[in-house]
Each structure stands twice: as C-alpha cells, then as structure tokens.
Write a protein that holds these residues in place. Structure first.
Motif, short mmCIF file in Angstrom:
data_model
loop_
_atom_site.label_atom_id
_atom_site.label_comp_id
_atom_site.label_asym_id
_atom_site.label_seq_id
_atom_site.Cartn_x
_atom_site.Cartn_y
_atom_site.Cartn_z
N GLN A 153 0.83 -1.21 0.00
CA GLN A 153 0.00 0.00 0.00
C GLN A 153 0.87 1.26 0.00
O GLN A 153 2.05 1.22 0.37
CB GLN A 153 -0.91 0.00 1.22
CG GLN A 153 -2.00 -1.08 1.16
CD GLN A 153 -2.99 -0.94 2.30
OE1 GLN A 153 -2.66 -0.44 3.37
NE2 GLN A 153 -4.20 -1.41 2.08
N THR A 184 5.34 2.08 -8.95
CA THR A 184 4.93 0.81 -9.54
C THR A 184 5.69 0.57 -10.84
O THR A 184 5.67 1.41 -11.74
CB THR A 184 3.42 0.80 -9.81
OG1 THR A 184 2.72 0.87 -8.57
CG2 THR A 184 3.00 -0.45 -10.56
N THR A 203 4.27 -3.33 -7.05
CA THR A 203 3.00 -2.65 -7.28
C THR A 203 2.60 -1.93 -6.00
O THR A 203 2.50 -2.55 -4.94
CB THR A 203 1.90 -3.63 -7.68
OG1 THR A 203 2.31 -4.34 -8.87
CG2 THR A 203 0.60 -2.89 -7.98
N SER A 225 -0.32 0.16 -4.31
CA SER A 225 -1.76 0.43 -4.47
C SER A 225 -2.18 1.59 -3.59
O SER A 225 -1.69 1.77 -2.48
CB SER A 225 -2.58 -0.81 -4.11
OG SER A 225 -2.46 -1.09 -2.73
#
Length: 124
Positions: free
Chosen positions: A13, A91, A121, A123
């Motif tokens: 995150q 990312t 990645t 998010s």
C-alpha cells in the motif's frame, strides 16, 4: 557467465516499504557499479539507484532520493534496495544490473549483466 536474480517484489500500500534483493552468482568478475533500474508500463527503463564496488558511493534519481536506500553485502554477493514511503508512481518492474567495465552509473546501456526483474506494485 554471471547470473543476477532479483527477489522481494510484491504488492504494497501507499506509504509502505519493500526490500528488494539481487543475488549474484556464477563467474567471478569485478563489478565497478551495481545498479537498480525500473520500467513502468508504457515507459522507458529508468535509473533508480547505484552503488560502487566499495559500497562507499551511492547515487539516486531525484524521484527516489530520501526514500530508497541501496546497499551491498560483499560476503553474501547480494545487493539490496530498501524502498520506503512508496508511492503509486513507484509501480514498475525493477531490475538489478552490474557494470563490469566502467564507473558509469545511470545509463542502462553501460551495464552488461541484468536480472530478470521483479514486479513492485503500490496500491492506493
């Protein structure tokens, strides 16, 4: 032949952290500079960070300076990229690479050994 294998990528995150590792094996060669690059979808591969053979000198792109830390453990033949305060724009697929010919650190074409890449990645 020299083999570089990245690990440590994943999904995190915003504001989180990841540590990438780059394990080096194979023929013994003299590394002048070890580097991390990344490539986001639809974009060119870009320089992220590098460290010299001695480990005393490091370079960072402006976009990661103050958030990422590159290091190496010669005893383990491993290079690391500690990534903190991650943002969605981080990312990308991250690649480690070795330059065994010069101290050039930010041009990808100067590096002669590459790993296969690991996906990061972030998010929101």
């Amino acid at each position: 032949q020299v083999h570089l294998v990245e690990s440590g990528g994943g999904l995190v995150q915003v504001g989180g952290s990841l540590r990438l590792s780059c394990a080096v094996s194979g023929r013994t060669v003299t590394m002048y500079v070890g580097g991390w690059f990344r490539q986001a979808p639809g974009k060119e591969r870009e320089f992220v960070a590098s460290v010299t053979r001695s480990g005393r000198t490091t370079y960072y792109s402006d976009s990661v300076k103050g958030r990422f830390t590159i290091s190496k453990d010669n005893a383990k033949n491993t290079m690391y990229l500690q990534m903190d305060s991650l943002k969605p724009e981080d990312t990308a697929v991250y690649y480690c690479a070795w330059n065994t010919k010069s101290y050039s650190y930010d041009y990808d074409y100067m590096y002669d050994y590459w790993g296969q890449g690991t996906q990061v990645t972030v998010s929101s």
